[in-house]
Write an enzyme that holds these catalytic residues in place. Structure first.
Site, mmCIF file in Angstrom:
data_model
loop_
_atom_site.group_PDB
_atom_site.id
_atom_site.type_symbol
_atom_site.label_atom_id
_atom_site.label_comp_id
_atom_site.label_asym_id
_atom_site.label_seq_id
_atom_site.Cartn_x
_atom_site.Cartn_y
_atom_site.Cartn_z
ATOM 1 N N HIS A 1 -9.305 -21.686 70.009
ATOM 2 C CA HIS A 1 -8.259 -22.697 69.635
ATOM 3 C C HIS A 1 -6.834 -22.524 70.376
ATOM 4 O O HIS A 1 -5.723 -22.801 69.813
ATOM 5 C CB HIS A 1 -7.850 -22.564 68.017
ATOM 6 C CG HIS A 1 -8.881 -22.932 67.025
ATOM 7 N ND1 HIS A 1 -9.165 -24.000 66.874
ATOM 8 C CD2 HIS A 1 -9.890 -21.998 66.343
ATOM 9 C CE1 HIS A 1 -10.523 -24.340 65.929
ATOM 10 N NE2 HIS A 1 -10.644 -22.856 65.611
ATOM 11 N N SER B 1 -15.928 -24.098 66.143
ATOM 12 C CA SER B 1 -15.052 -24.491 65.144
ATOM 13 C C SER B 1 -14.319 -25.903 65.271
ATOM 14 O O SER B 1 -13.761 -26.311 66.416
ATOM 15 C CB SER B 1 -13.909 -23.449 64.853
ATOM 16 O OG SER B 1 -12.977 -23.649 63.888
ATOM 17 N N HIS C 1 -10.009 -31.237 68.308
ATOM 18 C CA HIS C 1 -10.729 -30.520 69.366
ATOM 19 C C HIS C 1 -11.764 -29.624 68.811
ATOM 20 O O HIS C 1 -11.872 -29.590 67.604
ATOM 21 C CB HIS C 1 -9.786 -29.833 70.380
ATOM 22 C CG HIS C 1 -9.207 -28.469 69.511
ATOM 23 N ND1 HIS C 1 -8.035 -28.621 69.093
ATOM 24 C CD2 HIS C 1 -9.820 -27.059 69.146
ATOM 25 C CE1 HIS C 1 -7.678 -27.494 68.610
ATOM 26 N NE2 HIS C 1 -8.637 -26.642 68.635
#
Length: 646
Positions: A55, A123, A142
């Site tokens: 992330h 994720s 994303h």
């Protein structure tokens, strides 16, 4: 950087990643829940979705090519082409990581092995909606590559082609698979074959290191990865290997496919079709066997390892000397076949096996088992000669139990299979050189014995805190905190005060209870003059209890004086009683005036503030709950009160 760049001089190593980014109705709660309506409103996304690591917006390594709404959950397919990613991972990997395959692997295959075992999960990052906001095409932000995703079943696969990346997901519907590949080809044609995402090695190294650091305390990482793989329905992925020892192949040859759990029947790596195998093909040693028939036995090459030798030895030991007892239809069984006998029916089968033989006590016992005459009790009155004495049932000759022998051999084979499949056993690893996967027969056989660990436990148990070297906490169990010394002292002081108050109340209660004696019960002593005989018995109801005030340090305690009312002796004239009462009246009035003054003095002294010690600037001030000594002793106060009351 978020945008892709075209650089012809860079070493291009494009790989493809695929997997579920969520599964419907699998227990994801809170903000992690994705319903079918939400996903339908968010697809197709309004803009292209980047693929980053952990992330980090500044660590983009690829892009999502396609997302389809499958019946089980949203499924994505993306491309990763970051030259620095392969370089950093290859530099960090040790020389023995690839084992015997280090000489024959290409750079792309090395990258597939490294990234598959370092970042096995994905994720999805979605935008947080407002209270009254509805999801739309801008919901998805994303997709991130990580160690373990928080959503159920978010395990990804990496491969060199889109078809091979999607192939291990056996539960993906054919329509979703076809739509995914078509959309991905169109998106890749718009990107171009030379699309790369460049990053500085320092930035990429920090991100990869932070990923490892942030997941150091993850308990049973590979067990959790294996559980997520089963949830996602992945079978036959070659590059993801949860090996218990170092090295990718663990001493096996490349042709053995060591590490692949289940290889597809169509062989998506080699393109070969295995006829007559509707489900899967499992590798064992250097030879693959199919699970086309439930009665088919796995065959192994005894020259390739110790597992085949042990398996063949246990299977050959189960050959029945009386096949008719196992065949329900009467047909002879092939040598080496065996059946599974449920534990609930084992006793019935054994009883049925014994009923076909003659009774044990039908005739005299054999000579070898006859009881000698000296062991027969003298008082035994038998109707037959001693030679015809019947022996107890357990002295008979044991018959041959073919069924029991076969079940014993079956148990031995199961024990050998469990030992062979346990990768943590060093003896098994040394003898077999690799831990083969379980066949469908073995999976079904073990499923009847016990439940899988990922079914028996909850997700919260796996995400709890654990401590290396200690047992894992049970559900609902909490670690007991260290008892505080201050709290223990306070509790002890409170208990002591409660006990003191209870004792004082008990004394007052006993003193206040009237205890009258019958008139004339206690007569005056003859040797004592009559004027003093009235003090021989004092009735408690005439005694006035003095108020006992708490004594503080520095204030001298004064003895308590009880005001006693005289008792009129039985048989005495009423006039004498009036004289005694008149003589004691001035004393009672004087003491009554002195008692309020004494009580006021003690009360005023009790409300005086206690001098607190001045805090020193050179020491650390303790809190008020630590119980520091302030020059007073509760025990002394209690003793003084009790002594003054006595």
């Amino acid at each position: 950087m978020d945008a892709y760049t075209v650089d012809g001089n860079a070493v291009s190593l494009p790989i493809y990643v695929a997997g579920y980014i969520a599964l419907y109705d699998m227990g994801d709660g809170g903000e992690l829940t994705l319903t079918r309506e939400t996903v339908a409103a968010a697809l197709p996304p309004a803009s292209r979705l980047p693929i980053n690591i952990d992330h980090r917006n500044g660590c983009v390594v690829g892009e999502v090519l396609s997302i389809v709404d499958d019946a089980r959950g949203p499924f994505f397919l993306g491309i990763i082409n970051c030259p620095q990613l392969g370089a950093v991972l290859a530099t960090a990997a040790g020389p023995d990581f690839f084992g015997e395959l280090s000489e024959g692997l290409s750079e792309q295959e090395r990258l597939l092995y490294l990234v598959s075992n370092y970042l096995p999960s994905a994720s999805l990052s979605s935008r947080r909606l407002g209270p009254d906001e509805e999801p739309d095409e801008t919901l998805f932000a994303h997709v991130s590559l990580c160690v373990i995703g928080r959503r159920v079943g978010t395990i990804v696969t990496y491969d060199a082609t889109p078809e091979n990346a999607v192939a291990p997901f056996k539960r993906l519907s054919p329509s979703s698979r076809e739509e995914l590949l078509i959309t991905a080809r169109e998106a890749q044609s718009r990107l171009g074959d030379a699309a790369t995402w460049h990053l500085s090695e320092d930035t990429l190294t920090r991100v990869l290191l932070s990923t490892a650091v942030n997941n150091m305390l993850l308990r049973n990482r590979w067990n959790l990865v294996a559980r997520r793989r089963r949830e996602a329905g992945i079978e036959g992925h070659t590059y993801l290997q949860a090996s218990a020892s170092f090295g990718i192949t663990n001493g096996c040859n490349k042709a053995d496919f060591c590490g692949a759990e289940l290889v597809d029947t169509c062989g998506y790596k080699s393109g070969e079709k295995v006829h007559g195998a509707p489900y899967s093909r499992v590798t064992l040693g250097a030879k693959a066997f199919t699970s086309s028939s439930p009665n088919a036995l796995p065959s192994s090459d005894n020259d390739k390892g110790g597992i085949g030798e042990r398996t063949q030895k246990h299977i050959s030991a189960m050959a029945s000397s009386n096949p008719q007892t196992l065949s329900a239809a009467g047909a002879p069984l092939v040598s080496g076949d065996y059946i599974l006998v449920p534990a609930a029916q084992y006793n019935q089968l054994v009883v049925g096996q014994h009923t076909s033989h003659p009774p044990i006590n039908a005739g005299p016992a054999p000579v070898t088992h006859a009881v000698p005459s000296q062991y027969i009790p003298p008082a035994y009155n038998s109707l037959m000669p001693p030679s015809m004495y019947q022996a107890p049932p357990y002295w008979s000759v044991p018959h041959s139990a073919n069924l029991e022998a076969q079940i014993t051999a079956l148990v031995g084979a199961l024990a050998a299979d469990r030992k062979a499949t346990k990768g943590s056993d060093p003896h098994v690893i040394q003898g077999s050189q690799c831990s083969p996967p379980l066949s469908p027969q073995q999976e079904r056989r073990y499923a009847r014995k016990r439940r899988h660990d990922w079914d028996a436990t909850t997700r919260d148990d796996l995400e709890g805190i654990y401590y290396p070297g200690e047992r894992s906490p049970r559900p609902g169990e909490r670690r007991a905190g260290r008892p505080s010394t201050t709290i223990a002292d306070l509790m002890g002081a409170v208990s002591s005060l409660q006990q003191e108050v209870s004792q004082l109340r008990a004394i007052q209660t006993v003193t206040a209870q009237p205890q009258a004696a019958p008139a004339g019960l206690y007569k005056p002593i003859p040797a004592v003059p009559p004027q003093y005989s009235q003090y021989q018995y004092i009735q408690p109801q005439h005694a006035v209890s003095a108020i006992v005030a708490p004594q503080l340090p520095g204030i001298p305690s004064q003895p308590t004086q009880a005001v006693l009312a005289p008792q009129v002796p039985a048989g005495e004239a009423p006039g004498s009683a009036k004289v005694v009462a008149a003589s004691t009246a001035p004393q009672q009035a004087e003491q009554a005036r002195a008692a309020p003054q004494q009580f006021e003095a003690v009360t005023s002294a009790a409300v005086l503030p206690v001098t607190q010690p001045q805090a020193s600037s050179q020491t650390v001030d303790a809190s008020a709950s630590t119980g520091l000594e302030f020059g007073r002793d509760d025990a002394d106060i209690f003793v003084s009160q009790m002594m003054s009351a006595r």
